[in-house]
Enzyme design. Sequence first.
Site, PDB file in Angstrom:
ATOM      1  N   ASN A  95      15.901   4.866  77.476  1.00  0.00           N
ATOM      2  CA  ASN A  95      16.899   5.119  78.533  1.00  0.00           C
ATOM      3  C   ASN A  95      17.657   3.966  79.197  1.00  0.00           C
ATOM      4  O   ASN A  95      17.877   4.035  80.563  1.00  0.00           O
ATOM      5  CB  ASN A  95      16.317   6.135  79.573  1.00  0.00           C
ATOM      6  CG  ASN A  95      15.714   7.409  78.799  1.00  0.00           C
ATOM      7  OD1 ASN A  95      16.423   8.148  78.482  1.00  0.00           O
ATOM      8  ND2 ASN A  95      14.341   7.425  78.902  1.00  0.00           N
ATOM      9  N   LYS A 183       8.219   8.329  69.344  1.00  0.00           N
ATOM     10  CA  LYS A 183       9.470   7.589  68.830  1.00  0.00           C
ATOM     11  C   LYS A 183       9.110   6.154  69.222  1.00  0.00           C
ATOM     12  O   LYS A 183       9.118   5.242  68.251  1.00  0.00           O
ATOM     13  CB  LYS A 183      10.721   7.839  69.648  1.00  0.00           C
ATOM     14  CG  LYS A 183      11.841   6.853  69.708  1.00  0.00           C
ATOM     15  CD  LYS A 183      12.853   7.179  70.419  1.00  0.00           C
ATOM     16  CE  LYS A 183      14.215   6.047  70.403  1.00  0.00           C
ATOM     17  NZ  LYS A 183      13.580   4.906  70.930  1.00  0.00           N
ATOM     18  N   HIS A 203      20.851   8.933  68.934  1.00  0.00           N
ATOM     19  CA  HIS A 203      22.278   8.480  67.937  1.00  0.00           C
ATOM     20  C   HIS A 203      21.740   9.049  66.592  1.00  0.00           C
ATOM     21  O   HIS A 203      22.609   9.915  66.025  1.00  0.00           O
ATOM     22  CB  HIS A 203      22.274   7.189  67.984  1.00  0.00           C
ATOM     23  CG  HIS A 203      22.864   6.601  69.415  1.00  0.00           C
ATOM     24  ND1 HIS A 203      23.673   6.923  70.040  1.00  0.00           N
ATOM     25  CD2 HIS A 203      21.963   5.657  70.075  1.00  0.00           C
ATOM     26  CE1 HIS A 203      23.851   6.373  71.204  1.00  0.00           C
ATOM     27  NE2 HIS A 203      22.623   5.517  71.348  1.00  0.00           N
ATOM     28  N   ASP A 219      14.881  20.276  65.712  1.00  0.00           N
ATOM     29  CA  ASP A 219      14.807  19.603  67.059  1.00  0.00           C
ATOM     30  C   ASP A 219      14.452  18.037  66.360  1.00  0.00           C
ATOM     31  O   ASP A 219      14.478  17.532  65.335  1.00  0.00           O
ATOM     32  CB  ASP A 219      13.799  20.103  68.071  1.00  0.00           C
ATOM     33  CG  ASP A 219      12.231  20.108  67.176  1.00  0.00           C
ATOM     34  OD1 ASP A 219      11.973  19.273  66.135  1.00  0.00           O
ATOM     35  OD2 ASP A 219      11.369  20.901  67.719  1.00  0.00           O
TER      36      ASP A 219
END
Length: 281
Positions: A95, A183, A203, A219
């Site tokens: 973030n 991730k 992205h 998702d």
Amino acid sequence: MEKRRKRKQQEVAELKEQPPPQPKSVRVEENLKNPFPSHTRPTPQECQTVRDTLLSLHGIPPELAKYRQLQPPNSGTEPEETVLDGLVRTVLSQNTTEANSQKAFASLKSSFPDWELVLGAEAKDLEDAIRCGGLAPTKAKCIKNVLSCLLERRGKLCLEYLRDLSVDEIKAELSVFKGIGPKTVACVLMFNLRQDDFPVDTHIFEIAKTIGWVPAAADRNKTYLHLNQRIPNELMFDLNCLLYTHGKLCSKCSSKRGNQKQQKCNDNPCPLLDYYKEFEP
């Protein structure tokens, strides 16, 4: 009494007529890793085409190219970055921009030269060191938790033992740490451990849906599972870096706007959208 006995006999007979419970099929287990078995895109040729198109457009960014040049696992060469460094660097990248996360990591290492000092630091001091990367309290808590849990489980602040484990074993080990999600694990696998894995950030997720590499209802987790099934191992690293880079620069593929470099990229048609038209059903 007789009626009750007959009713009991009838219930037993009905149970015998029911088919026995079926064992879990292999297919069900496979779907846990392959959520869209009938979705045949991307093909290996598509992956190659997109990789070559984006490579000629962007090249591999310098901050990612250094990982591309690393020796393969178990080569006997001393790694430039430890696995623990890579894990914390990935946590700090969440973030925020690449520039801010690099500043936060540099500030962290400058303030606390070794991980023992980070573990023993006051929460406020740690937060101050990484504040430029955003979400300082959350990230500081996550880093502290990783270090304390690692020391408790392994007796030292080191993750180099992961280099000798399989991909599934590495995922199991890293998933123990609170705050470390799929991730982050995938990024450590691809960048620091040079394993064949394909992380999916915002992205890449948006691009994959835009060009039809996953169903519209997918998702992010299912996109990760699907792309790891479909993308050839030898293309994973380049394709991941290039899709990530393109997503940051092209608003036609991403909801992120306002970046000066992005505006420059937007002056030209998006090559991925032109490419997608050729493969539309």
